[in-house]
Design a protein around this motif. Structure first.
Motif, PDB file in Angstrom:
ATOM      1  N   PHE A  43       0.855  -1.188   0.000  1.00 20.88           N
ATOM      2  CA  PHE A  43       0.000   0.000   0.000  1.00 20.88           C
ATOM      3  C   PHE A  43       0.887   1.233   0.000  1.00 20.88           C
ATOM      4  O   PHE A  43       1.609   1.489   0.953  1.00 20.88           O
ATOM      5  N   GLU A  44       0.852   1.981  -1.081  1.00 19.89           N
ATOM      6  CA  GLU A  44       1.659   3.190  -1.201  1.00 19.89           C
ATOM      7  C   GLU A  44       0.877   4.385  -0.662  1.00 19.89           C
ATOM      8  O   GLU A  44      -0.109   4.809  -1.259  1.00 19.89           O
ATOM      9  N   GLN A  45       1.330   4.921   0.464  1.00 17.67           N
ATOM     10  CA  GLN A  45       0.611   6.024   1.096  1.00 17.67           C
ATOM     11  C   GLN A  45       0.519   7.252   0.191  1.00 17.67           C
ATOM     12  O   GLN A  45      -0.473   7.973   0.198  1.00 17.67           O
ATOM     13  N   LYS A  46       1.555   7.459  -0.615  1.00 11.91           N
ATOM     14  CA  LYS A  46       1.557   8.630  -1.503  1.00 11.91           C
ATOM     15  C   LYS A  46       0.486   8.538  -2.581  1.00 11.91           C
ATOM     16  O   LYS A  46       0.075   9.567  -3.142  1.00 11.91           O
ATOM     17  N   ASP A  47       0.025   7.329  -2.899  1.00 10.85           N
ATOM     18  CA  ASP A  47      -1.007   7.141  -3.922  1.00 10.85           C
ATOM     19  C   ASP A  47      -2.407   7.006  -3.326  1.00 10.85           C
ATOM     20  O   ASP A  47      -3.402   6.973  -4.069  1.00 10.85           O
ATOM     21  N   ALA A  48      -2.470   6.896  -1.994  1.00  9.56           N
ATOM     22  CA  ALA A  48      -3.764   6.700  -1.339  1.00  9.56           C
ATOM     23  C   ALA A  48      -4.662   7.923  -1.519  1.00  9.56           C
ATOM     24  O   ALA A  48      -4.199   9.028  -1.786  1.00  9.56           O
ATOM     25  N   HIS A  49      -5.951   7.701  -1.355  1.00 10.75           N
ATOM     26  CA  HIS A  49      -6.965   8.746  -1.478  1.00 10.75           C
ATOM     27  C   HIS A  49      -7.072   9.291  -2.899  1.00 10.75           C
ATOM     28  O   HIS A  49      -7.465  10.447  -3.094  1.00 10.75           O
ATOM     29  N   ARG A  50      -6.736   8.457  -3.861  1.00  8.78           N
ATOM     30  CA  ARG A  50      -7.118   8.700  -5.238  1.00  8.78           C
ATOM     31  C   ARG A  50      -8.081   7.581  -5.587  1.00  8.78           C
ATOM     32  O   ARG A  50      -7.862   6.423  -5.239  1.00  8.78           O
ATOM     33  N   ALA A  51      -9.152   7.932  -6.265  1.00  7.43           N
ATOM     34  CA  ALA A  51     -10.277   7.007  -6.427  1.00  7.43           C
ATOM     35  C   ALA A  51      -9.878   5.671  -7.060  1.00  7.43           C
ATOM     36  O   ALA A  51     -10.217   4.608  -6.535  1.00  7.43           O
ATOM     37  N   LEU A  52      -9.174   5.718  -8.181  1.00 13.26           N
ATOM     38  CA  LEU A  52      -8.852   4.462  -8.864  1.00 13.26           C
ATOM     39  C   LEU A  52      -7.863   3.633  -8.056  1.00 13.26           C
ATOM     40  O   LEU A  52      -7.991   2.407  -7.986  1.00 13.26           O
ATOM     41  N   TYR A  53      -6.890   4.282  -7.422  1.00 14.18           N
ATOM     42  CA  TYR A  53      -5.910   3.533  -6.630  1.00 14.18           C
ATOM     43  C   TYR A  53      -6.595   2.803  -5.471  1.00 14.18           C
ATOM     44  O   TYR A  53      -6.353   1.616  -5.236  1.00 14.18           O
ATOM     45  N   ASP A  54      -7.451   3.512  -4.730  1.00 16.53           N
ATOM     46  CA  ASP A  54      -8.150   2.882  -3.609  1.00 16.53           C
ATOM     47  C   ASP A  54      -9.081   1.775  -4.093  1.00 16.53           C
ATOM     48  O   ASP A  54      -9.241   0.744  -3.422  1.00 16.53           O
ATOM     49  N   ALA A  55      -9.695   1.977  -5.255  1.00 15.76           N
ATOM     50  CA  ALA A  55     -10.557   0.933  -5.821  1.00 15.76           C
ATOM     51  C   ALA A  55      -9.733  -0.307  -6.169  1.00 15.76           C
ATOM     52  O   ALA A  55     -10.172  -1.443  -5.957  1.00 15.76           O
ATOM     53  N   LYS A  56      -8.525  -0.105  -6.682  1.00 16.63           N
ATOM     54  CA  LYS A  56      -7.651  -1.237  -7.038  1.00 16.63           C
ATOM     55  C   LYS A  56      -7.212  -2.008  -5.791  1.00 16.63           C
ATOM     56  O   LYS A  56      -7.144  -3.244  -5.810  1.00 16.63           O
ATOM     57  N   ILE A  57      -6.910  -1.280  -4.704  1.00 19.76           N
ATOM     58  CA  ILE A  57      -6.516  -1.943  -3.460  1.00 19.76           C
ATOM     59  C   ILE A  57      -7.689  -2.763  -2.920  1.00 19.76           C
ATOM     60  O   ILE A  57      -7.521  -3.916  -2.497  1.00 19.76           O
ATOM     61  N   THR A  58      -8.882  -2.182  -2.937  1.00 18.65           N
ATOM     62  CA  THR A  58     -10.074  -2.911  -2.494  1.00 18.65           C
ATOM     63  C   THR A  58     -10.299  -4.144  -3.358  1.00 18.65           C
ATOM     64  O   THR A  58     -10.683  -5.213  -2.865  1.00 18.65           O
ATOM     65  N   THR A  59     -10.043  -4.006  -4.645  1.00 16.35           N
ATOM     66  CA  THR A  59     -10.191  -5.126  -5.578  1.00 16.35           C
ATOM     67  C   THR A  59      -9.286  -6.296  -5.194  1.00 16.35           C
ATOM     68  O   THR A  59      -9.681  -7.459  -5.279  1.00 16.35           O
ATOM     69  N   GLU A  60      -8.073  -5.981  -4.732  1.00 11.62           N
ATOM     70  CA  GLU A  60      -7.141  -7.036  -4.321  1.00 11.62           C
ATOM     71  C   GLU A  60      -7.639  -7.787  -3.081  1.00 11.62           C
ATOM     72  O   GLU A  60      -7.200  -8.908  -2.814  1.00 11.62           O
ATOM     73  N   LEU A  61      -8.536  -7.174  -2.335  1.00  9.04           N
ATOM     74  CA  LEU A  61      -9.153  -7.851  -1.191  1.00  9.04           C
ATOM     75  C   LEU A  61     -10.403  -8.627  -1.611  1.00  9.04           C
ATOM     76  O   LEU A  61     -10.722  -9.663  -1.036  1.00  9.04           O
ATOM     77  N   VAL A  62     -11.106  -8.106  -2.606  1.00  4.72           N
ATOM     78  CA  VAL A  62     -12.350  -8.733  -3.062  1.00  4.72           C
ATOM     79  C   VAL A  62     -12.079  -9.988  -3.888  1.00  4.72           C
ATOM     80  O   VAL A  62     -12.751 -11.014  -3.715  1.00  4.72           O
ATOM     81  N   ILE A  63     -11.109  -9.931  -4.785  1.00  5.28           N
ATOM     82  CA  ILE A  63     -10.857 -11.053  -5.700  1.00  5.28           C
ATOM     83  C   ILE A  63     -10.624 -12.382  -4.980  1.00  5.28           C
ATOM     84  O   ILE A  63     -11.211 -13.412  -5.368  1.00  5.28           O
ATOM     85  N   PRO A  64      -9.802 -12.434  -3.911  1.00  2.00           N
ATOM     86  CA  PRO A  64      -9.624 -13.719  -3.219  1.00  2.00           C
ATOM     87  C   PRO A  64     -10.916 -14.286  -2.643  1.00  2.00           C
ATOM     88  O   PRO A  64     -11.061 -15.507  -2.511  1.00  2.00           O
ATOM     89  N   VAL A  65     -11.862 -13.411  -2.317  1.00  2.00           N
ATOM     90  CA  VAL A  65     -13.159 -13.870  -1.825  1.00  2.00           C
ATOM     91  C   VAL A  65     -13.951 -14.498  -2.970  1.00  2.00           C
ATOM     92  O   VAL A  65     -14.627 -15.512  -2.798  1.00  2.00           O
ATOM     93  N   LEU A  66     -13.843 -13.917  -4.157  1.00  2.00           N
ATOM     94  CA  LEU A  66     -14.544 -14.459  -5.321  1.00  2.00           C
ATOM     95  C   LEU A  66     -13.963 -15.806  -5.755  1.00  2.00           C
ATOM     96  O   LEU A  66     -14.697 -16.690  -6.193  1.00  2.00           O
ATOM     97  N   THR A  67     -12.645 -15.954  -5.629  1.00  5.71           N
ATOM     98  CA  THR A  67     -11.980 -17.170  -6.104  1.00  5.71           C
ATOM     99  C   THR A  67     -11.885 -18.258  -5.034  1.00  5.71           C
ATOM    100  O   THR A  67     -11.604 -19.417  -5.341  1.00  5.71           O
ATOM    101  N   GLY A  68     -12.085 -17.877  -3.766  1.00 11.35           N
ATOM    102  CA  GLY A  68     -11.959 -18.841  -2.673  1.00 11.35           C
ATOM    103  C   GLY A  68     -10.566 -18.901  -2.086  1.00 11.35           C
ATOM    104  O   GLY A  68     -10.315 -19.611  -1.103  1.00 11.35           O
TER     105      GLY A  68
END
Length: 236
Positions: free
Chosen positions: A161-186
């Motif tokens: 997690f790069e703090q300098k890139d945080a709080h930009r919409a697409l970056y935060d969405a991508k980080i959230t995606t990395e948490l969501v995908i493992p739930v989708l795949t098991g």
């Protein structure tokens, strides 16, 4: 089964105080939309990003610029809220879709802003999941962290997690995606078990440390009580 999963994030700017009537119902406006589109089997299919021109402020607040890096020049010629939402909804497309965000603030904001600006709420964005609430339950860490920041969740899962890139919409969405995908795949199951082992190991080490300190302290106090003339030593 969903045809696709949309993980999104909004960045926002405060409504100016001179719009007192508006501020009774809307304190902020969306100034950036970022999102990823993920297939049912966990593949990132596409991304979306755009700035949005606010209606009830002319400049990006200084503290928002410091937090996000978004400047007034970025939004000066941006699409209006109506245009941006229409474009975003078109990008999402048809099919059964689930929307994910980190906290429910994005959903609340979208509903409020659509109502105030008299924009129909997109019909392909009605199935919404607050992943900030779900994540600790899925990972069985609710007893340790009931409400986690996105940064904390990324660290717990081992995501850079790069703090300098945080709080930009697409970056935060991508980080959230990395948490969501493992739930989708098991995949999250094995990660969860590994995480639980680490937690239990850390707790055991802390308990052993507390016992050791307790033993040392009890030894000192026993000696002190048995010999009232004992002078304690001070580190100088």
């Amino acid at each position: 089964m969903y045809d696709q999963h949309i993980i999104l994030d909004f960045e926002m700017n405060p409504v100016l105080k001179k719009y007192a009537e508006v501020r009774k119902h809307l304190h902020r406006e969306i100034i950036e939309i970022g999102a990823t589109k993920v297939s049912p089997d966990g593949r990132v299919l596409d991304t979306f990003s755009c700035f949005v021109k606010p209606k009830f402020s002319s400049d990006v607040a200084e503290y928002i610029t410091k937090l996000t890096g978004i400047k007034t020049t970025d939004i000066y010629n941006a699409a209006s809220f109506s245009e941006a939402i229409q474009s975003f909804s078109k990008w999402i497309g048809h099919g059964k879709t689930r929307i994910y965000s980190w906290s429910n603030s994005d959903l609340i904001q979208l509903k409020s802003e659509c109502a105030i600006k008299q924009i129909p709420f997109p019909t392909n964005m009605i199935r919404w999941m607050d992943f900030q609430i779900i994540y600790p339950r899925i990972m069985e860490i609710k007893q340790y962290k009931r409400l986690m920041s996105l940064h904390e969740a990324a660290e717990w899962y081992g995501i850079s997690f790069e703090q300098k890139d945080a709080h930009r919409a697409l970056y935060d969405a991508k980080i959230t995606t990395e948490l969501v995908i493992p739930v989708l795949t098991g995949e999250y199951v094995s990660q969860r078990e590994c995480l639980k082992k680490v937690i239990h190991r850390d707790e055991r080490e802390k308990q052993e440390t507390r016992l050791s300190l307790s033993d040392l302290c009890s030894g000192f106090f026993s000696q002190f009580i048995s010999n009232e003339t004992l002078e304690p030593e001070y580190v100088r």
